[in-house]
Design a protein around this motif. Sequence first.
Motif, PDB file in Angstrom:
ATOM      1  N   PRO A 324       0.755  -1.213  -0.199  1.00  0.00           N
ATOM      2  CA  PRO A 324      -0.018  -0.176   0.106  1.00  0.00           C
ATOM      3  C   PRO A 324       0.841   1.507   0.144  1.00  0.00           C
ATOM      4  O   PRO A 324       1.803   1.421   1.070  1.00  0.00           O
ATOM      5  CB  PRO A 324      -0.630  -0.143   1.192  1.00  0.00           C
ATOM      6  N   GLU A 325       0.504   2.254  -0.973  1.00  0.00           N
ATOM      7  CA  GLU A 325       1.407   3.477  -0.851  1.00  0.00           C
ATOM      8  C   GLU A 325       1.472   4.263   0.223  1.00  0.00           C
ATOM      9  O   GLU A 325       2.513   4.720   0.579  1.00  0.00           O
ATOM     10  CB  GLU A 325       0.803   4.240  -2.092  1.00  0.00           C
ATOM     11  N   GLU A 326       0.316   4.319   0.892  1.00  0.00           N
ATOM     12  CA  GLU A 326       0.461   5.191   2.190  1.00  0.00           C
ATOM     13  C   GLU A 326       1.264   4.393   3.395  1.00  0.00           C
ATOM     14  O   GLU A 326       1.631   5.343   4.198  1.00  0.00           O
ATOM     15  CB  GLU A 326      -1.093   5.167   2.791  1.00  0.00           C
ATOM     16  N   ILE A 327       1.627   3.246   3.483  1.00  0.00           N
ATOM     17  CA  ILE A 327       2.492   2.685   4.462  1.00  0.00           C
ATOM     18  C   ILE A 327       4.073   3.277   4.468  1.00  0.00           C
ATOM     19  O   ILE A 327       4.816   3.214   5.151  1.00  0.00           O
ATOM     20  CB  ILE A 327       2.604   1.272   4.590  1.00  0.00           C
ATOM     21  N   SER A 328       4.200   3.962   3.080  1.00  0.00           N
ATOM     22  CA  SER A 328       5.777   4.438   3.012  1.00  0.00           C
ATOM     23  C   SER A 328       5.611   5.777   3.581  1.00  0.00           C
ATOM     24  O   SER A 328       6.811   6.361   3.735  1.00  0.00           O
ATOM     25  CB  SER A 328       5.963   4.480   1.534  1.00  0.00           C
ATOM     26  N   ARG A 329       4.539   6.563   3.959  1.00  0.00           N
ATOM     27  CA  ARG A 329       4.790   7.726   4.441  1.00  0.00           C
ATOM     28  C   ARG A 329       4.730   7.606   6.013  1.00  0.00           C
ATOM     29  O   ARG A 329       3.781   7.141   6.562  1.00  0.00           O
ATOM     30  CB  ARG A 329       3.525   8.568   3.961  1.00  0.00           C
ATOM     31  N   GLN A 330       5.649   8.109   6.575  1.00  0.00           N
ATOM     32  CA  GLN A 330       5.980   7.921   7.977  1.00  0.00           C
ATOM     33  C   GLN A 330       5.462   9.315   8.932  1.00  0.00           C
ATOM     34  O   GLN A 330       5.504   9.522   9.946  1.00  0.00           O
ATOM     35  CB  GLN A 330       7.371   7.798   8.532  1.00  0.00           C
ATOM     36  N   VAL A 331       5.396  10.461   7.862  1.00  0.00           N
ATOM     37  CA  VAL A 331       5.081  11.756   8.437  1.00  0.00           C
ATOM     38  C   VAL A 331       3.741  12.345   7.756  1.00  0.00           C
ATOM     39  O   VAL A 331       3.722  12.489   6.524  1.00  0.00           O
ATOM     40  CB  VAL A 331       6.480  12.611   8.319  1.00  0.00           C
ATOM     41  N   ASP A 332       2.925  12.914   8.576  1.00  0.00           N
ATOM     42  CA  ASP A 332       1.875  13.430   8.003  1.00  0.00           C
ATOM     43  C   ASP A 332       2.193  15.062   7.895  1.00  0.00           C
ATOM     44  O   ASP A 332       1.723  15.663   6.980  1.00  0.00           O
ATOM     45  CB  ASP A 332       0.618  13.358   9.201  1.00  0.00           C
ATOM     46  N   VAL A 333       2.766  15.635   8.834  1.00  0.00           N
ATOM     47  CA  VAL A 333       2.776  16.929   9.105  1.00  0.00           C
ATOM     48  C   VAL A 333       4.418  17.367   9.605  1.00  0.00           C
ATOM     49  O   VAL A 333       4.856  16.709  10.221  1.00  0.00           O
ATOM     50  CB  VAL A 333       1.857  17.708  10.034  1.00  0.00           C
ATOM     51  N   TYR A 334       5.016  18.577   8.834  1.00  0.00           N
ATOM     52  CA  TYR A 334       6.307  18.993   9.246  1.00  0.00           C
ATOM     53  C   TYR A 334       6.166  20.205   9.528  1.00  0.00           C
ATOM     54  O   TYR A 334       5.809  21.344   8.836  1.00  0.00           O
ATOM     55  CB  TYR A 334       7.438  18.631   7.992  1.00  0.00           C
ATOM     56  N   LEU A 335       6.813  20.669  10.768  1.00  0.00           N
ATOM     57  CA  LEU A 335       6.762  21.884  11.335  1.00  0.00           C
ATOM     58  C   LEU A 335       7.992  22.873  11.254  1.00  0.00           C
ATOM     59  O   LEU A 335       9.160  22.384  11.761  1.00  0.00           O
ATOM     60  CB  LEU A 335       6.222  21.958  12.822  1.00  0.00           C
ATOM     61  N   CYS A 336       8.081  23.858  10.464  1.00  0.00           N
ATOM     62  CA  CYS A 336       9.194  24.497  10.121  1.00  0.00           C
ATOM     63  C   CYS A 336       9.256  25.784  10.978  1.00  0.00           C
ATOM     64  O   CYS A 336       8.122  26.476  11.134  1.00  0.00           O
ATOM     65  CB  CYS A 336       9.278  25.179   8.706  1.00  0.00           C
ATOM     66  N   ALA A 337      10.329  26.189  11.883  1.00  0.00           N
ATOM     67  CA  ALA A 337      10.026  27.297  12.742  1.00  0.00           C
ATOM     68  C   ALA A 337      11.599  28.230  12.525  1.00  0.00           C
ATOM     69  O   ALA A 337      12.627  27.442  12.630  1.00  0.00           O
ATOM     70  CB  ALA A 337      10.047  26.934  14.237  1.00  0.00           C
ATOM     71  N   LEU A 338      11.428  29.333  12.289  1.00  0.00           N
ATOM     72  CA  LEU A 338      12.631  30.182  12.180  1.00  0.00           C
ATOM     73  C   LEU A 338      12.842  31.171  13.272  1.00  0.00           C
ATOM     74  O   LEU A 338      11.640  31.785  13.442  1.00  0.00           O
ATOM     75  CB  LEU A 338      12.562  31.064  10.926  1.00  0.00           C
ATOM     76  N   GLY A 339      14.056  30.861  13.823  1.00  0.00           N
ATOM     77  CA  GLY A 339      14.432  31.735  15.297  1.00  0.00           C
ATOM     78  C   GLY A 339      13.745  31.129  16.433  1.00  0.00           C
ATOM     79  O   GLY A 339      12.990  30.362  16.467  1.00  0.00           O
ATOM     80  N   GLU A 340      14.725  31.727  17.424  1.00  0.00           N
ATOM     81  CA  GLU A 340      14.227  31.156  18.834  1.00  0.00           C
ATOM     82  C   GLU A 340      13.052  31.117  19.205  1.00  0.00           C
ATOM     83  O   GLU A 340      12.341  30.310  19.876  1.00  0.00           O
ATOM     84  CB  GLU A 340      15.511  31.602  19.718  1.00  0.00           C
ATOM     85  N   ALA A 341      12.324  32.227  19.056  1.00  0.00           N
ATOM     86  CA  ALA A 341      10.912  32.595  19.962  1.00  0.00           C
ATOM     87  C   ALA A 341      10.138  31.507  18.980  1.00  0.00           C
ATOM     88  O   ALA A 341       9.221  30.946  19.451  1.00  0.00           O
ATOM     89  CB  ALA A 341      10.581  33.930  19.532  1.00  0.00           C
ATOM     90  N   ALA A 342      10.369  31.519  17.658  1.00  0.00           N
ATOM     91  CA  ALA A 342       9.222  30.814  17.079  1.00  0.00           C
ATOM     92  C   ALA A 342       9.571  29.157  17.343  1.00  0.00           C
ATOM     93  O   ALA A 342       8.602  28.371  17.277  1.00  0.00           O
ATOM     94  CB  ALA A 342       9.506  31.019  15.330  1.00  0.00           C
ATOM     95  N   GLU A 343      10.795  28.686  17.589  1.00  0.00           N
ATOM     96  CA  GLU A 343      11.211  27.394  17.799  1.00  0.00           C
ATOM     97  C   GLU A 343      10.423  27.090  19.032  1.00  0.00           C
ATOM     98  O   GLU A 343       9.923  25.931  19.111  1.00  0.00           O
ATOM     99  CB  GLU A 343      12.799  27.074  17.778  1.00  0.00           C
ATOM    100  N   LEU A 344      10.636  28.128  20.056  1.00  0.00           N
ATOM    101  CA  LEU A 344       9.912  27.660  21.275  1.00  0.00           C
ATOM    102  C   LEU A 344       8.257  27.540  21.143  1.00  0.00           C
ATOM    103  O   LEU A 344       7.710  26.888  21.773  1.00  0.00           O
ATOM    104  CB  LEU A 344      10.328  28.807  22.378  1.00  0.00           C
ATOM    105  N   GLU A 345       7.863  28.555  20.347  1.00  0.00           N
ATOM    106  CA  GLU A 345       6.413  28.414  20.250  1.00  0.00           C
ATOM    107  C   GLU A 345       5.979  27.107  19.576  1.00  0.00           C
ATOM    108  O   GLU A 345       5.045  26.678  19.910  1.00  0.00           O
ATOM    109  CB  GLU A 345       6.081  29.743  19.483  1.00  0.00           C
TER     110      GLU A 345
END
Length: 429
Positions: A324-345
Amino acid sequence: MSKSLQAIRGMNDILPEQSPLWRYFEGTVASLLDEYGYRQIRMPIVEVTELFKRSIGEVTDIVEKEMYTFDDRNGDSLTLRPEGTASCVRAVLEHGLSNNGQVQKLWYIGPMFRYERPQKGRYRQFHQIGVEVFNLAGPDIDAELIALTWRLWTRLGLRDAVTLELNSLGTSEARARYRDALVDYLSARKEQLDEDSKRRLGSNPLRILDSKVPETQALLVDAPKLVDHLDDESREHFEGLKARLDALGIRYVVNPKLVRGLDYYSKTVFEWVTDKLGAQGTVCAGGRYDGLVEQMGGRPTAGVGFAMGIERLILLLETLELVPEEISRQVDVYLCALGEAAELEGLKLAEGLRDRLPGLRLQVNAGGGNFKTQLKKADKSAALFALVLGEDELARQVIGFKPLRGQGEQQEISQAALAEHLATSLSQA
């Protein structure tokens, strides 16, 4: 230079890109067994050598040539388990699980070990899922085990790729009578046998029926047939099994040469075979072993079970492109954060999403990097969506929501509405 360390020949690593298919297969089987009322048991991978000599048989190929056996520091002879039934029977006896006629429907999963010539689909460490049932003597439970595997093939998409072969070995008394007749027939033609069959003639003659040598198979055409030596009880049992399979619409082939390689089988034996994997055609096999518990020191107890080879079935799924094609996907969502404040939040936001959406596969960027670098990592993760959080989004209490697989344009979502929006988007993806 010292030699680089490598895995032992025939004992393979299962790498991260392979593990999702293993988990899919194992999870499918486990769910099915739950539906049929089977309970899991876990046994050690090392047992005393005597266990396998007494159960499998000292003159079988497994005991004679294939076991990993060693003496421990106390001088006791131990063996890495070559199959699971003997260990399961030992556990049932040791813990009294079958006392007073208690019905036990058990299953197990794990590695087995045999010293064989490694080839595709045949390894020295291999993995099996096994099922064993105790204190049910009728053909109805034999039929249930076969129906269970038939349903598994359906769920995996393998129904048209496998064939069921059946035979009955009769009781030990009937088999002894047949053994004598077969030995008489083959002894008179001994010079025409291959060398391996000559060796087996004095130790395990029924295995000659399973010979792959064409000349030996030609010689067996006129040999005595096991079906002609069956006792009435075994014949009735076999007819009852076939009637139930007919009622279920499960097709089968009666193979009078099917004997299996273990001494403990009696009455029903079966194999699911495929012609899609070359020489390694058996993907699941089993049968009855009504005398094994008593042979190992317990009371007379009916037993029946099967084992399936995980490596071969996974290879079959890959060969037929049924992953099944869907089992090869291990991540649904990837969160990108730029800067220390954004990383903490971003950390707080990620944990809040995990609280509200159990089972969400959310990866938070680690190791820094600019947005372009982080989005490349998001795309490489095979996630469906990227969440983008920078100083501007942080100030406005929003987050960028970017589809990564062509499901639309990037948009801004308020942090308060993110969980609901994400749940909806994932359900529609």
